[in-house]
Design an enzyme around this catalytic site. Sequence first.
Site, PDB file in Angstrom:
ATOM      1  N   HIS A  62      65.549  30.731   0.136  1.00 24.86           N
ATOM      2  CA  HIS A  62      65.618  31.472  -1.149  1.00 24.86           C
ATOM      3  C   HIS A  62      64.362  32.286  -1.643  1.00 24.86           C
ATOM      4  O   HIS A  62      63.369  32.069  -0.637  1.00 24.86           O
ATOM      5  CB  HIS A  62      65.422  30.090  -2.494  1.00 24.86           C
ATOM      6  CG  HIS A  62      66.695  29.248  -2.218  1.00 24.86           C
ATOM      7  ND1 HIS A  62      66.782  27.756  -2.243  1.00 24.86           N
ATOM      8  CD2 HIS A  62      68.132  29.793  -2.406  1.00 24.86           C
ATOM      9  CE1 HIS A  62      68.056  27.527  -2.431  1.00 24.86           C
ATOM     10  NE2 HIS A  62      69.029  28.491  -2.576  1.00 24.86           N
TER      11      HIS A  62
ATOM     12  N   CYS B  83      61.916  22.820  -6.490  1.00 28.96           N
ATOM     13  CA  CYS B  83      63.513  22.455  -6.177  1.00 28.96           C
ATOM     14  C   CYS B  83      63.804  21.179  -7.008  1.00 28.96           C
ATOM     15  O   CYS B  83      65.023  20.960  -7.145  1.00 28.96           O
ATOM     16  CB  CYS B  83      63.877  22.341  -4.536  1.00 28.96           C
ATOM     17  SG  CYS B  83      63.197  23.997  -3.851  1.00 28.96           S
TER      18      CYS B  83
END
Length: 379
Positions: free
Chosen positions: A288, A373
């Site tokens: 990401h 996250c």
Amino acid sequence: MLVSLLAFFIGSGQSPQVLGQVFGHFALAAFIAWVLLSVTNAVGATRAWYLTLITGFASGCLAALLATFASASAAGNPFSGAILLFVVGSLVSLNLIFIIAIVVGEILLAPRVLRGILEYAPPAADRRLALVRIPASNLDEALVTHRERQPVDLALADQQWDNYCAALVAEGWETIEVDAAPELADSVFVEDTVVMFGDLAVLASPGAESRRPEVEAVERAVRSVPGLTVARIALPGTLDGGDVLKVGSTVYVGASERTNAEGIRQLRALLTPHRYTVVAVPITKALHLKSAATALPDGTIIGDPALLDVASLFPRFLPVTEPEGVAVLELSRRSLLMSSSAPETAAMIASLGYRVVTIDIGEFEKLEGCVTCLSVQVR
């Protein structure tokens, strides 16, 4: 209004008498224009220059017509064809400078004024909530794409997650647990399922098909928070929250394996009315965008240049030498949460005047996870 009065004052040979004669007319016209522009700007008229041009011209003309008709009626003139012609003709005579001033003001000033109101208006509520989700029983089966798989100690992962939640609580955050999903291996990485933009919650559309069932319970949790508006990214668009990096009114979105062009297009369409600018960032060397870069509270982007395709997209970029040091979670404008796996980066950031809280999340880092996250902040 002041521009029009000044023009008439100069045009009449600087006679003070003209000010009293036209002040009431232009005051009424300015008030009507203000009402019209307030309504149209609130619904998005400042999104593009041509919209402000159309809005300014239409509002100026309508305000001028109504004010002129009211002034003529107040002077005792009954409605007639002659009065109608006078009112319409005033658009290119009496009211011309007023209309031009409204158009110029709408194009040049209205977007800045509205942006300032939106940026500096106090929040509706002082919220410090963090969505979290307990690790699944099959956490060790979570997806790994950019690093070799390593064995995960499930008991240690549970302990590290508890410590992570405790650190948030200690820093003044109230945690809200999303319903557990024992069979969804990646569900602990709750950031990928929803992205917050003030009171707007955008439900993601995970790029990995196995992760799409995670969104349902997250939606229930989000809808339980008062005052939030919920939107979503729909297939064929895909978007993972880990690809979304917010820096003020700029939203950087990683164009990665998990987030596609349609997902970025949908997010841009959702955020444009809220005055955010979406900037797409190519990501091919990391899972990401936030696996490669995050932001300090002052807007400086920190990241690993080796993991970024184009670091020059960021106006202020500070490189770090430890891969685990790319991720910071803002606890407040002065405090940050970081992984204990990056002591050199933590020391560097502390030297910049921030208070740095470090925590061990090593079992999640084996699965390409980081401090961002494991939670979603709702402010």
